[in-house]
Design a protein around this motif. Sequence first.
Motif, PDB file in Angstrom:
ATOM      1  N   SER A   1      12.852  -3.993-105.416  1.00  0.00           N
ATOM      2  CA  SER A   1      14.257  -4.319-105.129  1.00  0.00           C
ATOM      3  C   SER A   1      15.047  -3.057-104.762  1.00  0.00           C
ATOM      4  CB  SER A   1      14.902  -5.006-106.331  1.00  0.00           C
ATOM      5  OG  SER A   1      15.100  -4.074-107.378  1.00  0.00           O
TER       6      SER A   1
ATOM      7  N   GLN B   1       8.808  -5.666-109.543  1.00  0.00           N
ATOM      8  CA  GLN B   1       9.945  -6.356-108.913  1.00  0.00           C
ATOM      9  C   GLN B   1      11.140  -5.420-108.817  1.00  0.00           C
ATOM     10  OE1 GLN B   1      10.432  -9.795-111.418  1.00  0.00           O
ATOM     11  NE2 GLN B   1       8.573 -10.781-110.642  1.00  0.00           N
TER      12      GLN B   1
ATOM     13  N   ASN C   1       5.490 -11.666-103.915  1.00  0.00           N
ATOM     14  CA  ASN C   1       5.465 -12.351-105.196  1.00  0.00           C
ATOM     15  C   ASN C   1       4.950 -11.437-106.314  1.00  0.00           C
ATOM     16  OD1 ASN C   1       5.811 -14.519-106.833  1.00  0.00           O
ATOM     17  ND2 ASN C   1       3.901 -15.550-106.263  1.00  0.00           N
TER      18      ASN C   1
END
Length: 263
Positions: free
Chosen positions: A260, A256, A249
């Motif tokens: 990814s 993020q 999270n």
Amino acid sequence: DPSAPDVAPDGVAARPQAGAGEPLVVLRDVNKHFGALHVLRDIDLTVRRGEVVVVIGPSGSGKSTLCRVINRLEPIDSGTITIDGAELPEEGRELARLRAEVGMVFQSFNLFAHKTILDNVMLGPVKAKGMRPRDAERRAKDLLDRVGVANQSAKRPAQLSGGQQQRVAIARALAMQPKVMLFDEPTSALDPEMINEVLDVMTDLAKDGMTMVVVTHEMGFARRAADRVVFMDEGRIVEEATPEEFFTNARSPRAQDFLSKLL
Ligand code: ADP
Ligand code: MG
């Protein structure tokens, strides 16, 4: 408040490791430039005794520079760095004393090529700390045994595999009895089949309570061994979280995005 004790909601003290110890390495508002390039920006970081902090982030984000300023291999432009309560000075005897409290392991093993493995691990304590050779040898043998290369001690570095050499480099740093160990991508130069033997030694060290700052791209290690993950981007600490929080999270778009691209 980073100086508040770690107390669980029911008021019982949390487990003794995992960041409940007193601050051991503290960076306050640290800034560093290389010419016009602002490589460390307002860095605030507290590493507590017994804590394992894993630093991740894209190439060029300032991770190596962060390690290097903690050891004053690079000077800083502003801010303060303290090691176990003592502020790192610009130079002099006090700097040498504090540097000896910080062990460092680099991507390239940097062993003395013409010395034996045993000498590589003995030399620091004998030369820098005036330890008697007999005592230094006993300590070196114990450490070489602990990292699993005791049977290599009469060889030269070139006769060992990369994974073995890196384990010797860890033993050499430990021989100085540092209060904290810094690892800057210790497995990045290794063939894949040798990565785990080095990470296993680091995991054991963490379990034994060593305070560690580890720059790595090994996310499995970060999940397993880190008490805290620090994510850097463009010279800033963008996010700090437990590994569980970070990997499931991540809050910042930059983290993020970074995560990814690993998949
Ligand atoms: P990372 O370890 O995250 O890849 P570094 O700390 O090595 O990042 O580098 C941060 C930035 O500082 C990069 O842009 C790099 O090119 C630059 N840099 C690092 N060392 C020097 C140096 N000695 N002189 C000039 N620029 C440097
Ligand atoms: Mg680097």
